[in-house]
Design an enzyme around this catalytic site. Structure first.
Site, PDB file in Angstrom:
ATOM      1  N   ASP A  19       0.869  -1.176   0.000  1.00  0.00           N
ATOM      2  CA  ASP A  19       0.000   0.000   0.000  1.00  0.00           C
ATOM      3  C   ASP A  19       0.914   1.237   0.000  1.00  0.00           C
ATOM      4  O   ASP A  19       2.139   1.134   0.145  1.00  0.00           O
ATOM      5  CB  ASP A  19      -0.958  -0.004   1.190  1.00  0.00           C
ATOM      6  CG  ASP A  19      -2.165   0.898   0.915  1.00  0.00           C
ATOM      7  OD1 ASP A  19      -2.127   1.703  -0.042  1.00  0.00           O
ATOM      8  OD2 ASP A  19      -3.158   0.821   1.660  1.00  0.00           O
TER       9      ASP A  19
HETATM   10  C1  BGC Z   1      -5.019   3.301   0.178  1.00  0.00           C
HETATM   11  C2  BGC Z   1      -5.235   2.282  -0.920  1.00  0.00           C
HETATM   12  C3  BGC Z   1      -5.120   2.933  -2.268  1.00  0.00           C
HETATM   13  C4  BGC Z   1      -3.771   3.597  -2.362  1.00  0.00           C
HETATM   14  C5  BGC Z   1      -3.488   4.238  -3.700  1.00  0.00           C
HETATM   15  C6  BGC Z   1      -3.774   4.110  -0.040  1.00  0.00           C
HETATM   16  O1  BGC Z   1      -3.685   5.157   0.845  1.00  0.00           O
HETATM   17  O2  BGC Z   1      -4.991   2.652   1.424  1.00  0.00           O
HETATM   18  O3  BGC Z   1      -6.470   1.653  -0.765  1.00  0.00           O
HETATM   19  O4  BGC Z   1      -5.332   1.994  -3.283  1.00  0.00           O
HETATM   20  O5  BGC Z   1      -3.676   4.587  -1.360  1.00  0.00           O
HETATM   21  O6  BGC Z   1      -4.184   5.392  -3.886  1.00  0.00           O
END
Ligand code: BGC
Length: 723
Positions: free
Chosen positions: A270
């Site tokens: 993530d």
């Molecule tokens: C979130 C994810 C997301 C990623 C990309 C993160 O902060 O937890 O779910 O896909 O950002 O934007």
């Protein structure tokens, strides 16, 4: 490209090229982007990124359009030595430009096809705008509505989440082996592996603490279902799993994900999660963070630079095997190959403008239908709804005219394209008088205006709810109440002597007791997306009939959290017989039951359910056939969700009071009758025992058949080794 060629390509890559392949960056860090170009300099310096890095990075996160993708890809391929294209990933969570209802709402549709269509339309639009991978489905089981991201989950049930997760993967990817041909489909990324939805106290990014058995029993099944359905990627979670951050958790990612679930696609961290293991206190520095995450099987680092700056040293010092890196790179290139990017790095968009595929009337129609399927009718006293088209409506409240109805992950949707409640109602009802109020304040002037408007009208429609920003990521609330002004408004309107309908727009279960008490009808619409106003009008006018069921329990009050239907029993359960006794499990100030239970939702129709008699005995391993006849005994066409639950009454470990094992949404004309058959295989009866083996045990089981987790007929079946 043939698999051997991909392998060959990896062997031609230098160490630096391979390391860069495992880096994902925002579009504005690349050359050729049409967005925020001025940011490039400082951020590149801050991240200590050189041209060699950005010219070899593996992937782009969140490009803005097809033109953006083409510009970046073109510039990139000019300098990339081996001509390995970038793969473009983005958050396309509940629609793209045509925004669908939030996933929690989609969960309430209890309808696989609705969810599949949402994903299919999302893929159609997102691929038309240059995206190859979506960071969806999010299949985190959720039990705590304080957590803002419950809006992004389909709810509190492992089986429902699994079924809808599969439907999403199917909708995004179509035939996963043909992504190189089907350019209107995209790869799906299951997230957040694992158990991100169990953040303690609903506090964002907080610790997760659960037994491994609980993880297997309730949290892993939905991810696994989507992976078995062919999802191409998985994203790690921010949290720890048994004390070790998911992103560097070897057991979780190597043994469980890659081993048991046989996942061989790309595992992406993530955002920043590789570097954040340092904050977790399980790595001392970026070097250890890189080492541990790579050892745990994370192929692609999102937005931090531990890999790019540290992997080389680790490999050269012999602390990390280059084979691990090669595996990661191979998975990245396989993904690109599966998407057909080696043949066409633009996936059909270079000389082909597909903007005609975006925000079409057809897609809007599908989003509207999904909104209708997802809304839940919570109250309809004296059958106030549906309203006649001639009914004169006073439309009052903060959501009456607000464009903020798209929901938390409308990254690419635009408010200007949305139909707000007023516009939707005016398309259907002849007389609509509007008083727009603030979300958080109710002034004396507001009251005067509301009173004046209501006077000559037949009915009040209150449009209440949350702002988008009160939920979603980093949107935790300690109290799941609307601002007090909205409860006050509801109570004030109730004194005006007209029937009151409350329409609710929100991203989490809320405290709604006062709203239920101060209205005649209560309709939960969640954030319905682009067609919100029309969805509202469809349902209020009866052009459509509500058929959604809650996929997450509504607590009585915040202090009751977590409250979920599939909980374990206790040694001193409260029962109708012992109610009032002190030393049984209960609260002194509220009932034990949620305010609205899982699976609950009303319709304008009335249905009669009859389950054919079930066998009293069943062999281990044998399937149980459940035949249910459902009749629409009203003169309104509608849909009902038949729900089948099981309880293992006595087992080697304590088992939940009820678990959903089958469901089907059935459409019935007025007076129509249908028979639906469910087959509960031994899988439905099985669970993880104390040794983490999946077993079916003999003994008494209860089968519940009904239209909510509470409204059920009960049958008993003895499972044993009969002949
Ligand atoms: C979130 C994810 C997301 C990623 C990309 C993160 O902060 O937890 O779910 O896909 O950002 O934007």
């Amino acid at each position: 490209m043939k698999q051997e060629k991909v392998q060959e390509l990896v062997s031609q890559m230098t160490l630096d090229e391979k390391i860069a392949q495992c880096l994902q960056l925002s579009p504005f860090l690349f050359k050729g982007t049409n967005k925020n170009a001025e940011l490039t300099g400082p951020l590149l310096q801050e991240m200590k990124l050189t041209d060699a890095h950005t010219e070899n990075a593996g992937s782009v996160l969140g490009s803005s359009s097809a033109l953006d993708m083409i510009g970046i890809q073109e510039a990139y391929l000019k300098t990339n030595r081996l001509g390995i294209p970038l793969v473009f990933m983005a958050d396309v969570i509940h629609g793209y430009k045509t925004v669908f209802p939030i996933p929690l709402a989609l969960g309430c549709s209890f309808d696989r096809e609705t969810v599949r269509v949402m994903a299919e339309v999302s893929a159609l639009e997102a691929t038309a705008d240059g995206h190859h991978v979506t960071f969806s489905p999010m299949l985190d089981l959720v039990r705590d509505p304080r957590w803002g991201r419950v809006m992004e989950s389909t709810g509190e049930d492992p089986f429902l989440n699994s079924e809808l997760g599969k439907a999403m993967v199917d909708g995004y990817q179509g035939d996963a082996s043909k992504l190189n041909e089907n350019l209107e489909q995209m790869a799906a990324c299951v997230k957040h592996f694992a158990a991100y939805g169990a953040a303690e106290a609903g506090l964002e990014y907080n610790t997760v603490n659960m037994s491994t058995r609980e993880l297997y029993q309730n949290y892993l099944p939905a991810y696994n279902a989507a992976i078995q359905a062919g999802a191409k990627l998985v994203m790690t979670a921010f949290n720890v799993v048994d004390g070790i951050p998911a992103t560097m958790n070897k057991w979780l990612n190597r043994d469980v994900l890659r081993g048991e679930m046989e996942f061989d696609g790309v595992l992406i961290s993530d955002w920043g999660a590789v570097a954040e293991v340092i904050n977790h206190g399980t790595a001392r520095n970026p070097k250890e963070a890189a080492q541990f995450s790579m050892e745990a099987g994370v192929d692609l680092e999102m937005m931090t630079t531990c890999y790019i700056h540290e992997l080389k040293g680790l490999i050269e010092e012999g602390k990390l095997s280059e084979n691990l890196l090669d595996e990661a790179v191979l998975r990245m290139l396989n993904l690109k190959n599966d998407l057909g990017l080696f043949e066409d790095p633009y996936r059909g968009l270079k000389n082909n403008d597909r903007t005609k595929d975006i925000l079409t009337d057809e897609s809007r129609g599908k989003a509207r239908a999904a909104g209708v399927e997802s809304a839940v009718l919570l109250e309809n006293k004296s059958r106030l709804l549906p309203l006649a088209k001639e009914a004169k409506i006073a439309l009052v409240g903060p959501l009456a005219t607000s464009p903020d109805i798209l929901g938390g992950w409308n990254v690419y949707g635009e408010e200007k394209d949305g139909i707000n409640v007023e516009t939707g109602l005016r398309e259907v009802f002849e007389t609509v008088e509007v008083v727009s109020t603030e979300y958080t304040e109710l002034s004396e002037e507001d009251k005067v205006a509301v009173k004046a408007a209501v006077q000559n009208m037949d009915v009040v429609v209150l449009a209440l709810g949350e702002k988008n920003e009160w939920g979603g990521e980093a949107g935790s609330l300690a109290t799941i109440r609307l601002p007090e002004a909205q409860y006050q408004l509801a109570k004030f309107v109730q004194t005006l002597g007209k029937p009151v309908v409350i329409t609710l727009f929100n991203g989490r279960p809320l405290e709604v007791k006062e709203l239920a008490e101060s209205s005649d009808a209560l309709l939960e619409l969640w954030f319905p997306g682009t067609e919100a106003g029309r969805v509202t009008a469809d349902l209020l006018s009866g052009a459509s009939n509500p058929s959604g069921k809650l996929s997450m329990s509504f607590p009585q009050t915040t202090g009751q959290i977590p409250v979920y239907y599939n909980h374990l029993r206790t040694g001193r359960p409260q029962t109708p017989e012992n109610k009032g006794e002190r030393y049984v499990s209960h609260y002194l100030d509220i009932p034990n039951e949620p305010f609205y239970p899982f699976g609950y939702g009303k319709s304008y129709s009335e249905f009669e359910l009859k389950t054919s008699s079930l066998p009293k005995e069943l062999n281990l391993g044998e399937s149980l056939h459940v035949e249910v006849t459902i009749k629409n005994i009203s003169d309104i066409a509608g849909k009902e969700v038949i729900q089948v639950y099981l309880q293992d009454v006595t087992a080697s470990i304590s088992r939940p009071v009820k678990e959903l094992k089958a469901f089907e949404k059935v459409a019935l004309q007025a007076g129509e009758e249908k028979t639906v058959t469910f087959e509960l295989t031994s899988e439905a009866f099985s669970f993880y025992n104390h040794q983490l083996e999946k077993v079916q045990e003999p003994g008494l089981h209860r089968v519940f058949v009904g239209t909510s987790s509470e409204d059920v007929d009960v049958f008993e079946v003895e499972v044993g080794g009969y002949v």
